[in-house]
Design an enzyme around this catalytic site. Structure first.
Site, PDB file in Angstrom:
ATOM      1  N   SER A   1       0.854  -1.203   0.000  1.00  0.00           N
ATOM      2  CA  SER A   1       0.000   0.000   0.000  1.00  0.00           C
ATOM      3  C   SER A   1       0.881   1.241   0.000  1.00  0.00           C
ATOM      4  CB  SER A   1      -0.854  -0.008   1.277  1.00  0.00           C
ATOM      5  OG  SER A   1      -1.547   1.204   1.442  1.00  0.00           O
TER       6      SER A   1
ATOM      7  N   TYR B   1      -2.388  -0.950  10.644  1.00  0.00           N
ATOM      8  CA  TYR B   1      -2.400  -1.179   9.192  1.00  0.00           C
ATOM      9  C   TYR B   1      -1.083  -0.702   8.580  1.00  0.00           C
ATOM     10  CZ  TYR B   1      -4.139  -1.113   4.367  1.00  0.00           C
ATOM     11  OH  TYR B   1      -4.302  -1.330   3.015  1.00  0.00           O
TER      12      TYR B   1
ATOM     13  N   ILE C   1      -8.330   2.734  -3.326  1.00  0.00           N
ATOM     14  CA  ILE C   1      -9.011   2.002  -4.388  1.00  0.00           C
ATOM     15  C   ILE C   1     -10.427   1.693  -3.914  1.00  0.00           C
ATOM     16  CG2 ILE C   1      -8.940  -0.101  -5.822  1.00  0.00           C
ATOM     17  CD1 ILE C   1      -6.449   1.725  -6.131  1.00  0.00           C
TER      18      ILE C   1
END
Ligand code: NAD
Length: 215
Positions: free
Chosen positions: A120, A133, A166
């Site tokens: 990412s 994350y 996305i």
């Protein structure tokens, strides 16, 4: 460019929806036989689950380690819970470790293959509210670089794609609340979020090349 993957076997973790499902569609369209490793049948956090799933399919030519979760914890790191940390690291980091390691084990003897990890932009940019994350996505780049260095001699390429925002079930809420995204998109050259197909297209799962023995 048309890529012909006929006769190739691909595994996509988290391939049931979102970015993974787009990769599944693209790989199938290119002729590959694709095996989806997703809940509830395969849980990447459980090593024995990945092991059993791998044993049930032919040795893969292509592996997309994509399964992931992301739960925002506003307003900042002080709200980050140990429970979310454990879960996020288990899926996003340990799950990628199990997938890459166990797949590499069966791929090595064939001296070819391609492993792609869905990382990412959060692998490096420290987006607020996403401590666990961001840590997990930074971590998978460590797995990717190490595995790429180690497995190249076996003809196995290891890469990562680092998507920005996305539109998938994971991020639908943000896209449905356009105002939240306005400042975010100001820093994106295209001024918009991406579609899962755009990430699938970027995954460098081109036909594997057999590598000459180096040792
Ligand atoms: N959507 C984005 O903006 C974005 C941006 C960058 C990176 N990513 C990454 O892309 C990957 C896919 O995300 P997405 O947006 O398609 O999310 P998604 O929630 O739509 O899909 C994730 C998939 O992973 C599966 N999964 C979750 N836990 C699992 C487990 N323990 N074992 C097996 N499968 C499991 C889910 O069932 C689901 O099918 C993730 O790694 C995510 O971090 C997403």
């Amino acid at each position: 460019m048309t890529i012909d993957l006929s006769g190739q076997h691909a595994i996509v973790t988290g391939g049931a929806r979102g970015i993974g499902a787009a990769a599944v569609r693209l790989l199938r369209a290119a002729g590959a036989t694709v095996h989806v490793f997703d809940l509830p049948d395969v849980d990447v956090t459980r090593r024995e689950s990945v092991q059993a799933a791998l044993a049930a399919v032919p040795v893969p030519d292509i592996v997309i380690a994509n399964a992931g979760v992301g739960i925002p914890e506003p307003p900042d790191v002080t709200a980050a819970t140990p429970e979310n940390w454990e879960k996020t690291i288990a899926v996003n980091l340990t799950g990628v470790f199990h997938t890459v390691q166990l797949a590499a084990e069966v791929m090595k003897p064939r001296r070819k293959g391609s492993i792609v990890i869905t990382a990412s932009t959060n692998s490096w940019d420290g987006e607020a509210t996403l401590t666990a994350y961001n840590a997990s996505k930074a971590g998978v780049l460590g797995i990717m670089r190490t595995a790429a260095n180690e497995l190249g001699r076996y003809g196995i390429r290891v890469n990562a794609v680092c998507p920005g925002l996305i539109r998938t079930p994971l991020t639908d809420w943000y896209f449905d609340h356009g105002d939240v995204l306005k400042p975010y998109f100001q820093h994106i050259a295209l001024g918009r979020g991406g579609e899962p197909e755009e990430v699938a297209q970027a995954s460098p799962a081109t036909p594997p090349v057999t590598s000459p023995a180096r040792r």
